[in-house]
Design an enzyme around this catalytic site. Structure first.
Site, PDB file in Angstrom:
ATOM      1  N   LYS A 209       0.865  -1.192   0.000  1.00 41.33           N
ATOM      2  CA  LYS A 209       0.000   0.000   0.000  1.00 41.33           C
ATOM      3  C   LYS A 209       0.896   1.235   0.000  1.00 41.33           C
ATOM      4  CE  LYS A 209      -2.503   3.270   2.603  1.00 41.33           C
ATOM      5  NZ  LYS A 209      -1.952   4.304   1.740  1.00 41.33           N
TER       6      LYS A 209
ATOM      7  N   GLY B 280       6.590   4.955   8.455  1.00 38.93           N
ATOM      8  CA  GLY B 280       5.713   6.119   8.555  1.00 38.93           C
ATOM      9  C   GLY B 280       5.838   6.728   9.930  1.00 38.93           C
ATOM     10  N   SER B 281       4.808   7.438  10.340  1.00 39.24           N
ATOM     11  CA  SER B 281       4.882   8.164  11.600  1.00 39.24           C
ATOM     12  C   SER B 281       4.772   7.220  12.803  1.00 39.24           C
ATOM     13  CB  SER B 281       3.759   9.195  11.659  1.00 39.24           C
ATOM     14  OG  SER B 281       2.507   8.536  11.583  1.00 39.24           O
ATOM     15  N   THR B 282       5.304   7.656  13.915  1.00 36.53           N
ATOM     16  CA  THR B 282       5.208   6.894  15.164  1.00 36.53           C
ATOM     17  C   THR B 282       3.743   6.716  15.567  1.00 36.53           C
ATOM     18  OG1 THR B 282       7.418   7.462  15.897  1.00 36.53           O
ATOM     19  CG2 THR B 282       5.806   7.021  17.626  1.00 36.53           C
TER      20      THR B 282
ATOM     21  N   GLY C 134       2.319   4.054  13.406  1.00 37.86           N
ATOM     22  CA  GLY C 134       3.001   2.803  13.761  1.00 37.86           C
ATOM     23  C   GLY C 134       2.357   2.157  14.978  1.00 37.86           C
TER      24      GLY C 134
ATOM     25  N   GLU D  79       9.231   1.137  11.116  1.00 35.75           N
ATOM     26  CA  GLU D  79      10.264   2.172  10.951  1.00 35.75           C
ATOM     27  C   GLU D  79       9.540   3.496  11.060  1.00 35.75           C
ATOM     28  OE1 GLU D  79      13.408   1.484  10.497  1.00 35.75           O
ATOM     29  OE2 GLU D  79      13.567  -0.399   9.386  1.00 35.75           O
TER      30      GLU D  79
ATOM     31  N   CYS E 237      13.143  10.754   7.776  1.00 30.87           N
ATOM     32  CA  CYS E 237      13.012  10.349   9.175  1.00 30.87           C
ATOM     33  C   CYS E 237      14.356  10.414   9.905  1.00 30.87           C
ATOM     34  CB  CYS E 237      12.464   8.941   9.247  1.00 30.87           C
ATOM     35  SG  CYS E 237      13.378   7.826   8.193  1.00 30.87           S
TER      36      CYS E 237
ATOM     37  N   GLU F  65       9.130  15.859  15.784  1.00 20.75           N
ATOM     38  CA  GLU F  65       9.530  15.647  14.390  1.00 20.75           C
ATOM     39  C   GLU F  65       8.723  16.598  13.507  1.00 20.75           C
ATOM     40  OE1 GLU F  65       8.408  12.017  12.248  1.00 20.75           O
ATOM     41  OE2 GLU F  65      10.496  11.952  11.599  1.00 20.75           O
TER      42      GLU F  65
HETATM   43  P1  NAP Z   1       1.979   8.314   8.001  1.00 22.74           P
HETATM   44  O1  NAP Z   1       0.926   9.325   8.026  1.00 22.74           O
HETATM   45  O2  NAP Z   1       2.260   7.536   9.201  1.00 22.74           O
HETATM   46  O3  NAP Z   1       1.617   7.349   6.781  1.00 22.74           O
HETATM   47  C1  NAP Z   1       2.386   6.232   6.451  1.00 22.74           C
HETATM   48  C2  NAP Z   1       1.511   5.212   5.788  1.00 22.74           C
HETATM   49  O4  NAP Z   1       0.506   4.763   6.707  1.00 22.74           O
HETATM   50  C3  NAP Z   1       0.758   5.755   4.579  1.00 22.74           C
HETATM   51  O5  NAP Z   1       0.679   4.763   3.582  1.00 22.74           O
HETATM   52  C4  NAP Z   1      -0.602   6.055   5.169  1.00 22.74           C
HETATM   53  O6  NAP Z   1      -1.644   6.069   4.229  1.00 22.74           O
HETATM   54  C5  NAP Z   1      -0.784   4.937   6.152  1.00 22.74           C
HETATM   55  N1  NAP Z   1      -1.771   5.263   7.182  1.00 22.74           N
HETATM   56  C6  NAP Z   1      -2.141   6.497   7.634  1.00 22.74           C
HETATM   57  N2  NAP Z   1      -3.091   6.402   8.590  1.00 22.74           N
HETATM   58  C7  NAP Z   1      -3.337   5.081   8.756  1.00 22.74           C
HETATM   59  C8  NAP Z   1      -4.228   4.338   9.584  1.00 22.74           C
HETATM   60  N3  NAP Z   1      -5.062   4.942  10.452  1.00 22.74           N
HETATM   61  N4  NAP Z   1      -4.215   2.990   9.501  1.00 22.74           N
HETATM   62  C9  NAP Z   1      -3.393   2.370   8.625  1.00 22.74           C
HETATM   63  N5  NAP Z   1      -2.559   3.018   7.798  1.00 22.74           N
HETATM   64  C10 NAP Z   1      -2.507   4.356   7.870  1.00 22.74           C
HETATM   65  O7  NAP Z   1       3.378   8.932   7.576  1.00 22.74           O
HETATM   66  P2  NAP Z   1       3.673   9.951   6.402  1.00 22.74           P
HETATM   67  O8  NAP Z   1       3.161  11.279   6.800  1.00 22.74           O
HETATM   68  O9  NAP Z   1       3.236   9.370   5.104  1.00 22.74           O
HETATM   69  O10 NAP Z   1       5.265   9.934   6.416  1.00 22.74           O
HETATM   70  C11 NAP Z   1       6.001  10.699   7.299  1.00 22.74           C
HETATM   71  C12 NAP Z   1       6.441   9.879   8.492  1.00 22.74           C
HETATM   72  O11 NAP Z   1       7.147   8.718   8.080  1.00 22.74           O
HETATM   73  C13 NAP Z   1       7.391  10.612   9.397  1.00 22.74           C
HETATM   74  O12 NAP Z   1       7.012  10.464  10.726  1.00 22.74           O
HETATM   75  C14 NAP Z   1       8.730   9.928   9.157  1.00 22.74           C
HETATM   76  O13 NAP Z   1       9.624   9.990  10.215  1.00 22.74           O
HETATM   77  C15 NAP Z   1       8.324   8.558   8.864  1.00 22.74           C
HETATM   78  N6  NAP Z   1       9.367   7.866   8.099  1.00 22.74           N
HETATM   79  C16 NAP Z   1      10.124   6.957   8.752  1.00 22.74           C
HETATM   80  C17 NAP Z   1      11.128   6.295   8.082  1.00 22.74           C
HETATM   81  C18 NAP Z   1      11.970   5.269   8.781  1.00 22.74           C
HETATM   82  O14 NAP Z   1      12.554   4.443   8.108  1.00 22.74           O
HETATM   83  N7  NAP Z   1      12.058   5.269  10.087  1.00 22.74           N
HETATM   84  C19 NAP Z   1      11.357   6.542   6.736  1.00 22.74           C
HETATM   85  C20 NAP Z   1      10.555   7.497   6.102  1.00 22.74           C
HETATM   86  C21 NAP Z   1       9.547   8.143   6.808  1.00 22.74           C
HETATM   87  P3  NAP Z   1      -2.155   7.479   3.597  1.00 22.74           P
HETATM   88  O15 NAP Z   1      -1.032   8.004   2.798  1.00 22.74           O
HETATM   89  O16 NAP Z   1      -3.298   7.110   2.751  1.00 22.74           O
HETATM   90  O17 NAP Z   1      -2.518   8.345   4.754  1.00 22.74           O
END
Ligand code: NAP
Ligand code: MG
Length: 495
Positions: free
Chosen positions: A191, A244-246, A249, A267, A301, A399
């Site tokens: 996804k 994605g976000s904590t 996660g 992650e 991240c 963050e």
């Molecule tokens: P996000 O909002 O957590 O989204 C990540 C993924 O989760 C997206 O595919 C999102 O879908 C999905 N998602 C959102 N809400 C959900 C829910 N309620 N249930 C299931 N899935 C859900 O993160 P983002 O804003 O896309 O990315 C930024 C974050 O990613 C930052 O916090 C960053 O630190 C982190 N990140 C971490 C790493 C690492 O390796 N540690 C690498 C890159 C990024 P939608 O797009 O449809 O909302």
């Protein structure tokens, strides 16, 4: 015209056909509901195409296809060498499509096309080759039992792996999850983030061309609540790999607890410290590295977003960082000389601007701080640096995921360690010093999955990547990535 020319990319874009359907069981399909949403280029505001807005029924179809493919053995039970050959073909196909992949990535989430084309996409090709080559060189174990007993300890694929990934490095994150999982013999449901589905869809096309059998690799596009959540809650998904976000996660841990206790690998976020000691040999090189916090518009991240500088060199060092930050002036992402593109979308731009407004009340703005308009879009933010940041400040703690650097000052090594570790995150840390003993002491003391000395944010397929604390669990990259997608099986044989 060539790839160092903006018109080249613009004309390539106008000739591009955008595929926006999901990929399930070997075919591109619309959502069963027929719903779509519009995918826009954040750097221009223009619509790129319609994307299938999938929901739980599409998730179910994809998981059924993935399970059927896994059970059939068409991929899971062929030899590792046979899987290697297919994945090497996939790497060749990625390489043959580098321009299109770089362009799709750029227009989908705003990153400079030249950065994608010249660095990120070629690195991904090598990444796929590395995992393809690894898979038929891994041997399992035989336990040191007494005669009459043979105990085999083998790793086998877990089954159906779902990958839920963010928009900051859309194809990188998809490949980091899917390639090791595929190499190990699993079936996948991917996804992509709603903002950036285009390269994941293209990847599906290339997996089919490479010869990955139907059902083994599926892409379900749509939103977090309607696709991510059903994957997390699915009773027939064995493993959920997330970046994605904590905050999100943590939801996946809950989904697993409410359903089938699937493996959950996370992650998540970061607020990585970059500690610069006065004994640093080349302060200017260190300042250039510190300014890499603005790479990818700061949407990384593991970015070194907290700069901790020893008091005696603070003013001089900060001046140098400001100088190097000028290389990241925002511009049109299709201009090959631009190193800072647009933010991923308008909503994220607004979130980052809210943090900047808070920072202006808490700390001292040194440079940047403004949202800017380029062409028809105002989703651009200047590289922004705050000085006199304190541990309690929002911009020093949370963050931001944008081009914002928070600068702190310290007097002693002990103080630097305490400040660096005072965070809920522990993804990456950097130290600049010419003292070898200090470098090792810092590496021991810093609570982070990766510690980098005299550089920032080093990432490679050769070494594990992942976090301590609320940055997550498990590791992407290196042979350790296979640990996430395989389970140990013991077989006793009495003879
Ligand atoms: P996000 O909002 O957590 O989204 C990540 C993924 O989760 C997206 O595919 C999102 O879908 C999905 N998602 C959102 N809400 C959900 C829910 N309620 N249930 C299931 N899935 C859900 O993160 P983002 O804003 O896309 O990315 C930024 C974050 O990613 C930052 O916090 C960053 O630190 C982190 N990140 C971490 C790493 C690492 O390796 N540690 C690498 C890159 C990024 P939608 O797009 O449809 O909302
Ligand atoms: Mg987009």
């Amino acid at each position: 015209m060539n790839t160092r020319n903006r018109q080249y990319w613009e004309s390539k874009l106008s000739g591009l056909t955008i595929e926006g359907r999901a990929y399930i069981d070997g075919s591109f399909v619309p959502a069963t509901s027929g719903k779509t949403y519009q995918c826009t280029n954040p750097a221009t505001g223009r619509v790129l195409g319609s994307i299938a807005e999938c929901d739980v029924s599409d998730v179910n179809l994809a998981v059924i296809a993935a399970r059927r493919a896994f059970n059939s053995g068409s991929w899971s039970r062929i030899s590792p060498t046979a899987r290697k050959k297919v994945l090497l073909k996939l790497a060749d196909l990625l390489e043959a499509n580098l321009e299109e992949l770089a362009l799709l990535e750029s227009v989908d989430m705003g990153k400079p096309v030249a950065v994608a084309f010249e660095y990120e996409m070629p690195d991904l090709v090598e990444y796929v080759r590395w995992f393809a080559e690894a898979i038929d060189k891994l041997y399992d174990e035989v336990a040191p039992t007494e005669a009459g007993n043979l105990a085999l300890i083998r790793r086998e694929a877990v089954g159906v792996v779902a990958a839920v990934v963010p928009w900051n490095f859309p194809l990188d994150m998809a490949i980091w999850k899917c390639i090791p999982a595929l190499a190990a013999g699993n079936s996948i449901v991917l996804k992509p983030a709603e903002q950036s589905p285009l390269t994941a869809i293209k990847l599906a096309e290339l997996t089919a061309q490479a010869g990955i059998p139907s059902g083994v690799f599926n892409v379900v596009t749509g939103f977090g609540e309607s696709v991510g959540q059903p994957l997390g809650l699915h009773m027939d998904v064995d493993c959920l790999a997330f970046t994605g976000s904590t905050e999100v996660g943590k939801l996946f841990l809950g989904y697993a607890a409410q359903s089938n206790m699937k493996l959950v690998w996370l992650e998540c976020g970061g607020k990585s410290p970059n500690i610069v000691f006065a004994d640093t040999e080349d302060l200017d090189a260190a300042a250039e590295q510190a300014a890499r916090v603005f790479y990818n518009q700061g949407q990384i991240c593991s970015s070194p977003t907290r700069l901790l500088v020893e008091a005696s060199i603070k003013d001089d060092f900060l001046k140098r960082v400001v100088e190097h930050s000028k290389a990241y002036a925002p511009g049109n992402p299709l201009d090959p000389d631009v190193r800072m593109g647009s933010m991923a979308d308008a909503r994220h731009t607004e979130n980052v601007m809210r943090f900047i407004e808070t920072g202006m009340k808490e700390a001292r703005l040194v440079t940047g701080g403004r949202r800017t308009t380029i062409g028809d879009s105002n989703n651009f933010i200047e590289p922004t640096i705050f000085d006199n940041v304190e541990q309690g400040h929002v911009v020093g703690r949370e963050e931001i995921f944008g081009p914002v650097l928070s600068v702190f000052t310290f007097e002693t090594e002990e103080e630097a360690i305490a400040m660096a570790n005072d965070s809920i995150y522990g993804l990456m840390a950097s130290v600049f010093t010419s003292n070898l003993g200090r470098a090792h002491r810092m590496s021991d003391a810093l609570r982070a999955g990766t510690v980098v000395v005299n550089a920032v944010d080093l990432i490679s397929p050769l070494v594990p990547f992942g976090g301590f604390k609320q940055s997550g669990n498990g590791r992407d990259n290196s042979l350790h990535a296979f640990e996430k997608y395989t389970a140990l099986k013991t077989t006793w044989i009495k003879y």
